[in-house]
Design an enzyme around this catalytic site. Structure first.
Site, PDB file in Angstrom:
ATOM      1  NE  ARG A   1     -10.648 -10.042  -1.814  1.00 28.13           N
ATOM      2  CZ  ARG A   1     -10.936  -9.133  -2.689  1.00 28.13           C
ATOM      3  NH1 ARG A   1     -11.305  -9.406  -3.860  1.00 28.13           N
ATOM      4  NH2 ARG A   1     -11.089  -7.855  -2.329  1.00 28.13           N
TER       5      ARG A   1
ATOM      6  CE  LYS B   1      -4.050  -1.866   2.867  1.00 28.12           C
ATOM      7  NZ  LYS B   1      -4.872  -1.629   1.920  1.00 28.12           N
TER       8      LYS B   1
HETATM    9  N1  BES Z   1      -7.877  -3.735   4.638  1.00 31.33           N
HETATM   10  C1  BES Z   1      -8.173  -3.443   3.403  1.00 31.33           C
HETATM   11  C2  BES Z   1      -9.509  -2.686   3.218  1.00 31.33           C
HETATM   12  C3  BES Z   1      -9.576  -1.151   3.877  1.00 31.33           C
HETATM   13  C4  BES Z   1      -9.333  -0.107   3.266  1.00 31.33           C
HETATM   14  C5  BES Z   1     -10.114  -1.234   5.333  1.00 31.33           C
HETATM   15  C6  BES Z   1      -9.549   1.189   4.160  1.00 31.33           C
HETATM   16  C7  BES Z   1     -10.318  -0.339   5.912  1.00 31.33           C
HETATM   17  C8  BES Z   1      -9.904   1.178   5.283  1.00 31.33           C
HETATM   18  C9  BES Z   1      -8.206  -4.379   2.450  1.00 31.33           C
HETATM   19  O1  BES Z   1      -7.353  -5.605   2.669  1.00 31.33           O
HETATM   20  C10 BES Z   1      -7.759  -4.062   1.216  1.00 31.33           C
HETATM   21  O2  BES Z   1      -6.484  -3.679   1.097  1.00 31.33           O
HETATM   22  N2  BES Z   1      -8.348  -4.131   0.134  1.00 31.33           N
HETATM   23  C11 BES Z   1      -8.211  -3.757  -1.275  1.00 31.33           C
HETATM   24  C12 BES Z   1      -8.598  -4.612  -2.303  1.00 31.33           C
HETATM   25  C13 BES Z   1      -8.108  -4.629  -3.481  1.00 31.33           C
HETATM   26  C14 BES Z   1      -6.530  -4.722  -3.692  1.00 31.33           C
HETATM   27  C15 BES Z   1      -8.832  -5.646  -4.418  1.00 31.33           C
HETATM   28  C16 BES Z   1      -9.031  -2.326  -1.266  1.00 31.33           C
HETATM   29  O3  BES Z   1      -9.848  -2.203  -1.025  1.00 31.33           O
HETATM   30  O4  BES Z   1      -8.261  -1.310  -2.011  1.00 31.33           O
HETATM   31 ZN    ZN Z   2      -5.288  -5.355   2.195  1.00 32.51          ZN
END
Ligand code: BES
Ligand code: ZN
Ligand code: ZN
Length: 471
Positions: free
Chosen positions: A323, A249
């Site tokens: 997931r 990230k």
């Molecule tokens: N933990 C994150 C989702 C999240 C984002 C929770 C902001 C709380 C606040 C999750 O694991 C994630 O990174 N999801 C990605 C999915 C994508 C890579 C398909 C996302 O939402 O960008």
């Molecule tokens: Zn994530």
């Protein structure tokens, strides 16, 4: 945690919240004009009354709902920023809801001071006692309503504490131990370490945890009271820190990622509350715990994981890790043969794009169960809204050139639905609902109503209410 008591007269306090219904009279003939308010709901004013005691008058609706009463309590308590022994006088309401008032009082006065210096802990104002004034104070029903509300509020605060804990101090083994240490009477806790996870074919949890020196854990919780007719399985995403893994990230998105175990915190706290309330429902919980870090041992995009269910998954984006851990938890939940499965997870940023930061998404394969979740959320005072799992999205996650399932969205839209469609592949034909709490789990803006900054305990109150409704 403050002590909450119900009394028919107020003891010595240094602050009082007086709740007034719109159009109602102020005691002692205080005219509205002196308060500078017109009597419209949502207004408040603080008056000094006596040496130390101040009174915050809060105007709410003429016949306030439970949620309006919670928010009015919060408004009053926030206005009394310096009081430590507070009274709440709801006699200005036609329909005081003692449970809602007690719950909001505990939720509003929450603070997380563990990492403050001893001096700042000492100088911080923390409320020690909350006394609610009621003519029914000696009635058993009123006492039970307040005591039960405090149980649920304290469970919510436990989930908040875990989310607020710095991620270096709550890595998977520590989180698993904390769950064991806080288990309510009647809740059996079993921890699977990395060796057991390997023996049990939990390739999703192991795959996500592979990049961290702190190995993953699965924590199973069982509450099985005599006389239970319904069996509910709860599954929670417990990523103690989500860096994204090799699909790293950007730094700014990582700042709040200690909240990524908010789903696991919520289901564990809810199970403790359900047990402490003695609800006649069997509940089996699975907290799927791992730390998502990049390293030489981390899972790569392109790797294939073999999951608990036997299915293989082609990993596309290691940041879509939730997931993967939930898939194993859901498979274990299916094996427990419950009547319903609910999972809670801070799963997708897309849920915040769709619904903002204060509303959770509800998806699933059973309309009735989803409606029951929404109904429970409404009673509990949590905002939730349904999203669909469509056929074309289901097709997209069930096609990979080299494995049974494809982990990640082929398109940038509808991310919450892709994630849920992936989860659906692991629940077979069981009745299942999924709560994407990514927005509400963590409040990185200012405190509002009875929600503090930081961990919020999102989901706990709805899950407990749902257990009540299903019991
Ligand atoms: N933990 C994150 C989702 C999240 C984002 C929770 C902001 C709380 C606040 C999750 O694991 C994630 O990174 N999801 C990605 C999915 C994508 C890579 C398909 C996302 O939402 O960008
Ligand atoms: Zn994530
Ligand atoms: Zn995550």
């Amino acid at each position: 945690m403050p002590t909450v008591q119900l009394r028919s007269s107020l003891p010595a306090v240094d602050g009082v919240v007086a709740l007034i219904a719109k159009g109602g009279e102020l005691p002692a003939g205080v005219p509205w004009a002196t308060l500078g308010v017109t009597g419209e709901p949502g207004q408040s004013a603080v008056l000094p009354s006596g040496e130390k005691q101040v009174t915050a008058w809060v105007v709410t609706a003429a016949e306030p709902t439970a949620e309006q009463q919670r928010r009015a309590v919060a408004q009053g308590l926030r206005a009394l920023a310096k009081s430590t022994k507070v009274g709440i006088d709801p006699s200005g309401l036609p329909n005081p809801d003692l449970a809602a008032i007690a719950e909001a009082a505990v939720l509003t006065t929450y603070s997380y001071l563990t990492y403050k210096s001893a001096e700042s802990q000492k100088s911080a104002t923390t409320v020690s006692t909350i006394t609610i004034l009621s003519a029914d104070a000696r009635k058993a029903a009123a006492k039970t309503a307040v005591a039960d509300a405090v149980v649920v509020a304290e469970a919510t605060c436990l989930a908040r504490d875990w989310v607020n804990t710095p991620p270096a101090d709550l890595r998977p083994p520590a989180f698993a131990e904390a769950i064991k240490d806080t288990a309510a009477k009647g809740v059996r806790v079993t921890i699977w370490d990395e060796k057991r996870l390997a023996k049990e074919n939990c390739g999703g949890i192991l795959g996500v945890g592979a990049g961290s020196e702190a190995p993953p854990r699965l924590v199973k919780l069982s509450y099985n009271p005599a006389g239970a007719k319904t069996h509910l399985a709860l599954v929670g995403k417990g990523i103690t820190f989500d860096s994204g893994g090799l699909s790293l990230k950007p730094g700014s998105s990582m700042m709040t990622m200690k909240c990524d175990m908010g789903g696991a915190a919520a289901i564990v706290a809810a199970i403790n509350a359900i047990a402490n309330l003695g609800l006649k429902i069997r509940v089996t919980g699975f907290a799927c715990i791992a730390e998502n870090l990049p390293s030489g041992t981390a899972t790569r995009p392109g790797d294939v994981l073999k999951m608990r269910s036997g299915a293989t998954v082609e990993v596309h984006n290691t940041d879509a890790e939730g997931r993967l851990v939930l898939a194993d938890g859901l498979a274990l939940a299916v094996e427990a043969k419950p009547d319903h499965i609910i999972d809670a997870a801070t799963l997708t940023g897309a849920a915040m794009v769709a619904l903002g930061t204060r509303t959770s998404a509800v998806l699933g394969n059973n309309e009735e169960l989803q409606e029951q979740v929404l109904a429970a959320a409404k009673v509990a005072g949590e905002s939730m809204w349904r999203l669909p799992i469509t056929e074309e999205i289901t097709k997209a996650v069930t096609s990979s050139p080299i494995a049974d399932l494809r982990q990640h969205n082929p398109k940038p839209y509808g991310g919450t639905m892709y994630a849920a469609a992936f989860l659906q592949a692991f629940v077979a034909d069981n009745s299942w609902a999924h709560l994407d709490i990514a927005g509400p789990a963590f409040n990185d803006a200012g405190a509002f109503d009875y929600t503090p900054v930081g961990g919020t305990g999102a989901g706990v109150r709805t899950l407990v209410q749902l257990a009540r409704d299903l019991a």
